[in-house]
Scaffold this active site. Structure first.
Site, mmCIF file in Angstrom:
data_model
loop_
_atom_site.group_PDB
_atom_site.id
_atom_site.type_symbol
_atom_site.label_atom_id
_atom_site.label_comp_id
_atom_site.label_asym_id
_atom_site.label_seq_id
_atom_site.Cartn_x
_atom_site.Cartn_y
_atom_site.Cartn_z
ATOM 1 N N SER A 139 106.509 56.033 51.916
ATOM 2 C CA SER A 139 107.063 55.994 53.263
ATOM 3 C C SER A 139 108.596 55.939 53.208
ATOM 4 O O SER A 139 109.229 56.813 52.642
ATOM 5 C CB SER A 139 106.462 54.816 54.033
ATOM 6 N N ASP A 158 101.270 58.715 56.441
ATOM 7 C CA ASP A 158 102.072 57.708 55.749
ATOM 8 C C ASP A 158 101.398 57.180 54.479
ATOM 9 O O ASP A 158 100.237 56.779 54.499
ATOM 10 C CB ASP A 158 102.316 56.546 56.712
#
Length: 272
Positions: free
Chosen positions: A41, A153
């Site tokens: 991320s 993510d």
């Protein structure tokens, strides 16, 4: 004996992940080497930009002076509130439109495949596109099609990818966790807050099972910041520096282990 490999792991954390910039600044200043970076991320974003050759001091000033909020355009939801067009252009600029093959330092990025629910480690293709996949918070960013996968993510399945670094050959691991802590003020005003807070809670539960695998664990005191506090970049970067300096003794120890391993007649420390 082959020289041990040092892996640097940069964890997820949205705006709190700006602390990675401060950590990288200290590692450079102190001459702490690492052979590759694994990021999840926001950690993937910082890893990709750094691996593209951007000066870490300049990178800190970029985040301190730019309004990142203007790159997150909110629209009618279609698998996500943000389609990612503007952030894509921003990432291409900061990564100089490089592919992974262009990078001087190996970088790996963690994402999650929605179809299989598994962690995906990306190390090929366009760096900016891989970052875009790794930061695609479910329900906020539109997922990214990648081969036969649909990626979101990396933090959904691997918030601090220590295990991935180990599987990639790291003998020594420095991990940076921009932690979610009890001192964080929870603010729930809208749908985005609900999604981000839910993910934070889920990711905190992941952390307990993975961070003990790191040789050096750096945890900047950024838990009091919210996921969208990009306007507080200066403060968050400073906390990254502070946390890295607090671990300087351990960092120098692992650096010495690498030095010892390259000197004939010496043995690296057996203590991890």
């Amino acid at each position: 004996m082959d020289k041990p490999k040092m892996g640097l792991v940069l964890g997820a954390g949205s705006a709190r992940g700006l602390a990675h910039v401060g950590v990288l600044q200290v590692l450079e200043e102190q001459g702490i080497p690492f052979d590759f970076i694994v990021g999840s991320s926001m950690g993937a974003m910082i890893a990709g930009i750094y691996g593209s050759g951007t000066d870490i001091k300049i990178l800190g000033k970029v985040f301190e002076q730019i309004d990142l909020g203007r790159f997150f355009e909110i629209g009618i939801p279609h698998m996500g509130f943000i389609n990612g067009t503007k952030i894509n252009e921003f990432l291409k600029l900061l990564t100089k439109k490089q592919s992974f093959d262009d990078l001087a330092l190996p970088v790996y990025m963690v994402a999650t495949d929605l179809y299989t629910g598994t962690t995906v480690v990306i190390n090929e293709g366009v760096v900016a596109e891989a970052i875009r996949a790794s930061i695609s918070i479910p329900g906020i960013f539109r997922p990214v099609p990648w081969d036969h996968m649909l990626l979101v993510d990396g933090a959904v399945t691997d918030r601090v990818p220590v295990e991935a670094a180990s599987q990639l050959g790291a003998d020594i691991i420095i991990a940076v966790d921009v932690k979610f802590g009890a001192e964080k003020k929870i603010v729930i005003n809208n749908t985005l807050d609900v999604i981000l807070t839910s993910l934070d809670i889920m990711q905190k539960q992941q952390l307990d099972t993975i961070t003990n695998k790191a040789d050096v664990l750096i945890q900047p005191a950024v838990a009091g910041y919210n996921s969208w506090d990009f306007n507080k970049a200066h403060e968050i970067i400073a906390l990254g520096r502070e946390a890295a300096l607090a671990k300087l003794g351990q960092l120098q120890e692992v650096k010495q282990m690498l030095i010892d391993s390259t000197v004939p007649g010496t043995k690296p420390s057996e203590e991890r």
